[in-house]
Design a protein around this motif. Structure first.
Motif, PDB file in Angstrom:
ATOM      1  N   THR A 181       0.856  -1.187   0.000  1.00 56.69           N
ATOM      2  CA  THR A 181       0.000   0.000   0.000  1.00 56.69           C
ATOM      3  C   THR A 181       0.890   1.233   0.000  1.00 56.69           C
ATOM      4  OG1 THR A 181      -1.746  -1.144   1.206  1.00 56.69           O
ATOM      5  CG2 THR A 181      -1.776   1.262   1.294  1.00 56.69           C
ATOM      6  N   ILE A 182       0.515   2.239  -0.794  1.00 58.95           N
ATOM      7  CA  ILE A 182       1.225   3.517  -0.797  1.00 58.95           C
ATOM      8  C   ILE A 182       0.224   4.649  -0.607  1.00 58.95           C
ATOM      9  CG2 ILE A 182       3.061   2.656  -2.304  1.00 58.95           C
ATOM     10  CD1 ILE A 182       1.808   4.470  -4.542  1.00 58.95           C
ATOM     11  N   GLY A 183       0.730   5.819  -0.294  1.00 62.18           N
ATOM     12  CA  GLY A 183      -0.058   7.043  -0.200  1.00 62.18           C
ATOM     13  C   GLY A 183       0.887   8.225  -0.256  1.00 62.18           C
ATOM     14  N   LEU A 184       0.362   9.390  -0.608  1.00 57.77           N
ATOM     15  CA  LEU A 184       1.177  10.603  -0.690  1.00 57.77           C
ATOM     16  C   LEU A 184       0.506  11.737   0.060  1.00 57.77           C
ATOM     17  CD1 LEU A 184       1.966  10.541  -4.520  1.00 57.77           C
ATOM     18  CD2 LEU A 184       3.549   9.935  -2.706  1.00 57.77           C
ATOM     19  N   PHE A 185       1.308  12.520   0.767  1.00 62.44           N
ATOM     20  CA  PHE A 185       0.815  13.748   1.386  1.00 62.44           C
ATOM     21  C   PHE A 185       1.793  14.862   1.077  1.00 62.44           C
ATOM     22  CE2 PHE A 185       3.613  11.989   4.651  1.00 62.44           C
ATOM     23  CZ  PHE A 185       4.282  13.102   5.142  1.00 62.44           C
ATOM     24  N   SER A 186       1.328  16.099   1.217  1.00 63.61           N
ATOM     25  CA  SER A 186       2.248  17.227   1.133  1.00 63.61           C
ATOM     26  C   SER A 186       2.326  17.866   2.508  1.00 63.61           C
ATOM     27  CB  SER A 186       1.804  18.245   0.072  1.00 63.61           C
ATOM     28  OG  SER A 186       0.570  18.807   0.406  1.00 63.61           O
ATOM     29  N   ASP A 187       3.516  18.353   2.843  1.00 64.26           N
ATOM     30  CA  ASP A 187       3.698  19.038   4.111  1.00 64.26           C
ATOM     31  C   ASP A 187       3.220  20.485   3.977  1.00 64.26           C
ATOM     32  OD1 ASP A 187       5.741  20.561   2.913  1.00 64.26           O
ATOM     33  OD2 ASP A 187       7.347  19.501   3.928  1.00 64.26           O
ATOM     34  N   PRO A 188       3.286  21.295   5.037  1.00 63.84           N
ATOM     35  CA  PRO A 188       2.803  22.674   4.940  1.00 63.84           C
ATOM     36  C   PRO A 188       3.502  23.515   3.876  1.00 63.84           C
ATOM     37  CG  PRO A 188       2.912  22.032   7.232  1.00 63.84           C
ATOM     38  CD  PRO A 188       3.573  20.921   6.435  1.00 63.84           C
ATOM     39  N   ASP A 189       4.717  23.148   3.443  1.00 61.44           N
ATOM     40  CA  ASP A 189       5.405  23.867   2.375  1.00 61.44           C
ATOM     41  C   ASP A 189       4.995  23.390   0.988  1.00 61.44           C
ATOM     42  OD1 ASP A 189       7.100  25.791   3.585  1.00 61.44           O
ATOM     43  OD2 ASP A 189       8.517  24.221   4.153  1.00 61.44           O
ATOM     44  N   GLY A 190       4.248  22.279   0.900  1.00 57.57           N
ATOM     45  CA  GLY A 190       3.857  21.723  -0.390  1.00 57.57           C
ATOM     46  C   GLY A 190       4.758  20.612  -0.892  1.00 57.57           C
ATOM     47  N   ASN A 191       5.754  20.214  -0.089  1.00 56.24           N
ATOM     48  CA  ASN A 191       6.615  19.090  -0.459  1.00 56.24           C
ATOM     49  C   ASN A 191       5.804  17.798  -0.431  1.00 56.24           C
ATOM     50  OD1 ASN A 191       9.185  20.482  -0.610  1.00 56.24           O
ATOM     51  ND2 ASN A 191       9.014  20.711   1.602  1.00 56.24           N
ATOM     52  N   VAL A 192       5.939  16.985  -1.477  1.00 56.47           N
ATOM     53  CA  VAL A 192       5.204  15.734  -1.538  1.00 56.47           C
ATOM     54  C   VAL A 192       6.065  14.617  -0.965  1.00 56.47           C
ATOM     55  CG1 VAL A 192       4.112  14.048  -3.056  1.00 56.47           C
ATOM     56  CG2 VAL A 192       3.834  16.501  -3.492  1.00 56.47           C
TER      57      VAL A 192
END
Length: 117
Positions: A99-110
Motif C-alpha cells: 500500500t502507498i499514499g502521498l501527502f504534502s507538508d505545509p510547504d507543499g513538499n510531496v
C-alpha cells in the motif's frame, strides 16, 4: 519507534516549522545546527533506513520526495493532514501486499508512504 527512509533532504521556506511538523507526524529526532540553520535528522528507526536533513531553501521553491516505510499508511496520512499537511494520493493498494499514499507538508513538499510489504 520512528519511520525509516532511504535518504532525503527537505528544503523549506520555514525550517523550524518543517522540523516540528516531521517530528510530530513521524517521530523523527532533530539535531538543529543554528549556525547554518540546518538540521540533521535521525529517523529513530532502529538502524533501518538512513537519516537525512532539513534546511533552508536553496532555490525559489521547497523540494523533496521520498518514500517512508510506516506500519499503517492511512493512519499516517490522517496524522499528516491533522498536522497541517494535505492529502495528495490516498492509501491505495498497488500490489498484492503493498500500500502507498502521498501527502504534502505545509510547504507543499510531496512525501510518499509505503507499508514496505
Amino acid at each position: 519507534m520512528g519511520a525509516p527512509v532511504t535518504n532525503f533532504e527537505i528544503n523549506s521556506a520555514d525550517p523550524a516549522k518543517a522540523r516540528k511538523f516531521y517530528s510530530d507526524v513521524l517521530g523523527w529526532k532533530m539535531n538543529h545546527m543554528p549556525e547554518n540553520d540546518y538540521t540533521f535528522v535521525d529517523t529513530d528507526s532502529g538502524g533501518a533506513g538512513i537519516g537525512g536533513g532539513i534546511g533552508p531553501l536553496r532555490g525559489p521553491r521547497p523540494f523533496v520526495t521520498v518514500y517512508i516505510v510506516v506500519p499503517d499508511v492511512d493512519a499516517v496520512l490522517k496524522k499528516a493532514t491533522n498536522a497541517g499537511g494535505s492529502l495528495v494520493f490516498p492509501a491505495t493498494k498497488v500490489g498484492p501486499t503493498t500500500t502507498i499514499g502521498l501527502f504534502s507538508d505545509p510547504d507543499g513538499n510531496v512525501m510518499g508512504l509505503t507499508d514496505g510489504k
